[in-house]
Design a protein around this motif. Structure first.
Motif, PDB file in Angstrom:
ATOM      1  N   LEU A   1      -1.961  19.691  13.498  1.00 34.93           N
ATOM      2  CA  LEU A   1      -2.274  18.315  13.120  1.00 34.93           C
ATOM      3  C   LEU A   1      -3.132  17.636  14.184  1.00 34.93           C
ATOM      4  O   LEU A   1      -3.057  17.961  15.365  1.00 34.93           O
ATOM      5  CB  LEU A   1      -0.984  17.513  12.923  1.00 34.93           C
ATOM      6  N   THR A   2      -3.922  16.675  13.738  1.00 35.36           N
ATOM      7  CA  THR A   2      -4.687  15.862  14.683  1.00 35.36           C
ATOM      8  C   THR A   2      -3.748  14.871  15.363  1.00 35.36           C
ATOM      9  O   THR A   2      -2.599  14.684  14.944  1.00 35.36           O
ATOM     10  CB  THR A   2      -5.798  15.092  13.960  1.00 35.36           C
ATOM     11  N   ALA A   3      -4.235  14.218  16.401  1.00 36.81           N
ATOM     12  CA  ALA A   3      -3.415  13.237  17.116  1.00 36.81           C
ATOM     13  C   ALA A   3      -2.958  12.122  16.174  1.00 36.81           C
ATOM     14  O   ALA A   3      -1.805  11.675  16.225  1.00 36.81           O
ATOM     15  CB  ALA A   3      -4.198  12.661  18.294  1.00 36.81           C
ATOM     16  N   SER A   4      -3.847  11.679  15.298  1.00 38.24           N
ATOM     17  CA  SER A   4      -3.499  10.619  14.341  1.00 38.24           C
ATOM     18  C   SER A   4      -2.454  11.101  13.345  1.00 38.24           C
ATOM     19  O   SER A   4      -1.511  10.377  13.002  1.00 38.24           O
ATOM     20  CB  SER A   4      -4.752  10.156  13.593  1.00 38.24           C
ATOM     21  N   GLN A   5      -2.605  12.335  12.883  1.00 37.13           N
ATOM     22  CA  GLN A   5      -1.650  12.884  11.923  1.00 37.13           C
ATOM     23  C   GLN A   5      -0.278  13.089  12.561  1.00 37.13           C
ATOM     24  O   GLN A   5       0.750  12.960  11.890  1.00 37.13           O
ATOM     25  CB  GLN A   5      -2.184  14.198  11.359  1.00 37.13           C
ATOM     26  N   LYS A   6      -0.247  13.386  13.856  1.00 35.90           N
ATOM     27  CA  LYS A   6       1.035  13.537  14.552  1.00 35.90           C
ATOM     28  C   LYS A   6       1.773  12.201  14.612  1.00 35.90           C
ATOM     29  O   LYS A   6       3.007  12.157  14.520  1.00 35.90           O
ATOM     30  CB  LYS A   6       0.808  14.093  15.959  1.00 35.90           C
ATOM     31  N   ILE A   7       1.035  11.123  14.762  1.00 35.39           N
ATOM     32  CA  ILE A   7       1.656   9.793  14.755  1.00 35.39           C
ATOM     33  C   ILE A   7       2.284   9.522  13.390  1.00 35.39           C
ATOM     34  O   ILE A   7       3.405   9.014  13.286  1.00 35.39           O
ATOM     35  CB  ILE A   7       0.612   8.715  15.102  1.00 35.39           C
TER      36      ILE A   7
ATOM     37  N   SER B   1       3.288  11.810  11.244  1.00 38.84           N
ATOM     38  CA  SER B   1       4.427  12.717  11.051  1.00 38.84           C
ATOM     39  C   SER B   1       5.683  12.158  11.707  1.00 38.84           C
ATOM     40  O   SER B   1       6.786  12.253  11.152  1.00 38.84           O
ATOM     41  CB  SER B   1       4.102  14.104  11.608  1.00 38.84           C
ATOM     42  N   LYS B   2       5.531  11.560  12.881  1.00 38.50           N
ATOM     43  CA  LYS B   2       6.672  10.948  13.565  1.00 38.50           C
ATOM     44  C   LYS B   2       7.220   9.783  12.734  1.00 38.50           C
ATOM     45  O   LYS B   2       8.436   9.603  12.604  1.00 38.50           O
ATOM     46  CB  LYS B   2       6.243  10.465  14.950  1.00 38.50           C
ATOM     47  N   PHE B   3       6.328   9.015  12.151  1.00 36.65           N
ATOM     48  CA  PHE B   3       6.729   7.894  11.304  1.00 36.65           C
ATOM     49  C   PHE B   3       7.487   8.396  10.077  1.00 36.65           C
ATOM     50  O   PHE B   3       8.511   7.824   9.683  1.00 36.65           O
ATOM     51  CB  PHE B   3       5.485   7.109  10.877  1.00 36.65           C
ATOM     52  N   VAL B   4       7.007   9.476   9.473  1.00 37.60           N
ATOM     53  CA  VAL B   4       7.649  10.039   8.275  1.00 37.60           C
ATOM     54  C   VAL B   4       9.065  10.497   8.590  1.00 37.60           C
ATOM     55  O   VAL B   4      10.003  10.249   7.824  1.00 37.60           O
ATOM     56  CB  VAL B   4       6.807  11.209   7.716  1.00 37.60           C
ATOM     57  N   ILE B   5       9.245  11.157   9.731  1.00 39.41           N
ATOM     58  CA  ILE B   5      10.562  11.668  10.105  1.00 39.41           C
ATOM     59  C   ILE B   5      11.520  10.531  10.439  1.00 39.41           C
ATOM     60  O   ILE B   5      12.692  10.550  10.054  1.00 39.41           O
ATOM     61  CB  ILE B   5      10.433  12.642  11.295  1.00 39.41           C
TER      62      ILE B   5
ATOM     63  N   LYS C   1      -1.662   3.110   1.491  1.00 41.07           N
ATOM     64  CA  LYS C   1      -2.399   2.063   2.217  1.00 41.07           C
ATOM     65  C   LYS C   1      -1.462   1.276   3.130  1.00 41.07           C
ATOM     66  O   LYS C   1      -1.807   0.956   4.271  1.00 41.07           O
ATOM     67  CB  LYS C   1      -3.083   1.124   1.234  1.00 41.07           C
ATOM     68  N   LYS C   2      -0.258   0.970   2.630  1.00 40.74           N
ATOM     69  CA  LYS C   2       0.702   0.222   3.432  1.00 40.74           C
ATOM     70  C   LYS C   2       1.168   1.053   4.631  1.00 40.74           C
ATOM     71  O   LYS C   2       1.308   0.535   5.745  1.00 40.74           O
ATOM     72  CB  LYS C   2       1.902  -0.172   2.567  1.00 40.74           C
ATOM     73  N   ILE C   3       1.396   2.347   4.415  1.00 37.08           N
ATOM     74  CA  ILE C   3       1.801   3.226   5.517  1.00 37.08           C
ATOM     75  C   ILE C   3       0.683   3.300   6.555  1.00 37.08           C
ATOM     76  O   ILE C   3       0.932   3.322   7.761  1.00 37.08           O
ATOM     77  CB  ILE C   3       2.149   4.636   4.999  1.00 37.08           C
ATOM     78  N   ALA C   4      -0.550   3.294   6.077  1.00 44.25           N
ATOM     79  CA  ALA C   4      -1.693   3.289   6.996  1.00 44.25           C
ATOM     80  C   ALA C   4      -1.673   2.030   7.861  1.00 44.25           C
ATOM     81  O   ALA C   4      -1.903   2.088   9.073  1.00 44.25           O
ATOM     82  CB  ALA C   4      -2.993   3.380   6.206  1.00 44.25           C
ATOM     83  N   ASP C   5      -1.366   0.895   7.244  1.00 43.99           N
ATOM     84  CA  ASP C   5      -1.292  -0.367   7.991  1.00 43.99           C
ATOM     85  C   ASP C   5      -0.156  -0.331   9.017  1.00 43.99           C
ATOM     86  O   ASP C   5      -0.318  -0.790  10.156  1.00 43.99           O
ATOM     87  CB  ASP C   5      -1.080  -1.538   7.027  1.00 43.99           C
ATOM     88  N   LEU C   6       0.988   0.218   8.605  1.00 45.00           N
ATOM     89  CA  LEU C   6       2.161   0.245   9.487  1.00 45.00           C
ATOM     90  C   LEU C   6       1.970   1.174  10.682  1.00 45.00           C
ATOM     91  O   LEU C   6       2.595   0.979  11.732  1.00 45.00           O
ATOM     92  CB  LEU C   6       3.402   0.679   8.695  1.00 45.00           C
ATOM     93  N   THR C   7       1.124   2.176  10.518  1.00 41.43           N
ATOM     94  CA  THR C   7       0.889   3.139  11.601  1.00 41.43           C
ATOM     95  C   THR C   7      -0.444   2.910  12.314  1.00 41.43           C
ATOM     96  O   THR C   7      -0.814   3.691  13.197  1.00 41.43           O
ATOM     97  CB  THR C   7       0.918   4.579  11.051  1.00 41.43           C
ATOM     98  N   ASN C   8      -1.147   1.849  11.906  1.00 39.63           N
ATOM     99  CA  ASN C   8      -2.465   1.543  12.482  1.00 39.63           C
ATOM    100  C   ASN C   8      -3.457   2.689  12.280  1.00 39.63           C
ATOM    101  O   ASN C   8      -4.270   2.999  13.160  1.00 39.63           O
ATOM    102  CB  ASN C   8      -2.342   1.212  13.976  1.00 39.63           C
ATOM    103  N   MET C   9      -3.355   3.313  11.122  1.00 39.40           N
ATOM    104  CA  MET C   9      -4.267   4.391  10.756  1.00 39.40           C
ATOM    105  C   MET C   9      -5.014   4.004   9.482  1.00 39.40           C
ATOM    106  O   MET C   9      -4.705   2.995   8.852  1.00 39.40           O
ATOM    107  CB  MET C   9      -3.489   5.704  10.525  1.00 39.40           C
ATOM    108  N   SER C  10      -5.954   4.838   9.092  1.00 36.26           N
ATOM    109  CA  SER C  10      -6.655   4.595   7.835  1.00 36.26           C
ATOM    110  C   SER C  10      -5.901   5.265   6.695  1.00 36.26           C
ATOM    111  O   SER C  10      -5.132   6.213   6.905  1.00 36.26           O
ATOM    112  CB  SER C  10      -8.077   5.158   7.904  1.00 36.26           C
ATOM    113  N   GLU C  11      -6.136   4.768   5.491  1.00 38.15           N
ATOM    114  CA  GLU C  11      -5.504   5.382   4.325  1.00 38.15           C
ATOM    115  C   GLU C  11      -5.961   6.831   4.173  1.00 38.15           C
ATOM    116  O   GLU C  11      -5.179   7.710   3.785  1.00 38.15           O
ATOM    117  CB  GLU C  11      -5.844   4.586   3.065  1.00 38.15           C
TER     118      GLU C  11
END
Length: 293
Positions: free
Chosen positions: A16-22, A24-28, A40-50
């Protein structure tokens, strides 16, 4: 949280990329939010793009966010709605004093042991026991506070199976463990935060050379779990170094008993031989057997 999702994350985490690892931690850590929110909401909560959230789903082998979300929803629906033993204990926990600290400590241990029993994956334990039995050679590694349980596991496996070695770091020749190896050899690695770099390095080298790896650690995001063929997770009180031993030793004891059950005939022969040799080398008081099946 669905164990299948966690297992996918564990196996793919290194890719996984660094962003995807963030993500994955959120999902767990927050599967309930995945179940009710859009990508889109998960992207906002993790400060990532959709798009990053969607690519994360693809990286795990899902067709998209909806499939990941549906799997987590199903897992949450069938989960036991009652509080687990740990949360029940925390809800009733009182301030520790000189008068009640012994009770507090033992109740904490009991709560974590009960939680471990509820979360026990018997199929995975069976696989681990059978992997130990089938291995021609076993190397056990554990540093810092994991050295004591690692040494106990090494000693006990040597008694009931044999051909088990304890890697202790600088005083050992790592080349010996990595070159004098059989086709079926197994590394059992114990590691918890903060993870010693030497444990990770040994596991990484052994894995690259074809060893099977049984990781005993805190979860899917542990640096050794990503290289493991089998992962046994242990949830301990914090800090683990001073409070986690009873839970860890309980799991190791279960693992040993699994080997003794599935390989009873060979273990019995081994123990008889062990007792004969011990009687010649050492003096004992009393007749109690050292090991029983």
């Amino acid at each position: 949280m669905d164990e299948h999702v966690k297992e996918r994350i564990r196996k793919q985490y290194g890719n996984l990329t660094a962003s995807q690892k963030i993500i994955s931690k959120f999902v767990i850590e927050k599967p309930n939010l995945i179940a009710i929110h859009t990508a889109k909401k998960i992207a906002d909560l993790t400060n990532m793009s959709e798009a990053t959230v969607i690519r994360f789903c693809y990286a795990l082998g899902y067709t998209g966010y909806t499939q990941l979300q549906d799997e987590i929803k199903k897992a949450l629906l069938i989960a036991d709605p009652r509080k687990g033993p740990i949360q029940k204990y925390r809800d009733s926990e009182e301030i520790r004093t000189k008068d009640n600290y012994a009770q507090q400590v033992m109740e904490t241990d009991i709560a974590y042991l009960q939680q471990g029993l509820q979360q026990l994956d018997y199929g995975l334990l069976d696989q681990a026991a059978r992997q130990i039995i089938s291995a021609n050679r076993i190397v056990v590694v554990g540093f810092r506070w994991c050295h004591i349980p690692a040494k106990w596991l090494f000693s006990t496996l040597n008694a009931i199976k044999g051909n088990t070695h304890l890697y202790t770091g600088a005083v050992d020749n790592a080349d010996y463990f990595l070159t004098e190896r059989d086709q079926e050899w197994l590394v059992i690695a114990l590691s918890f935060p903060r993870h010693p770099a030497e444990t990770v390095a040994l596991v990484q080298s052994a894995k690259a050379l074809g060893a099977k790896v049984l990781a005993i650690t805190e979860g899917e995001l542990s640096p050794i779990s990503q290289m493991a063929d089998l992962l046994l997770k242990v949830t301990t009180p914090q800090p683990a170094a001073t409070s986690g031993m009873p839970v860890l030793f309980s799991l190791l004891n279960v693992l040993i008993k699994g080997v003794m059950v599935y390989d009873a005939k060979n273990v019995q022969k081994r123990l008889q031989h062990y007792d004969e040799i011990s009687s010649q080398l050492y003096s004992f008081i009393g007749d109690e057997d050292e090991f029983t099946i």
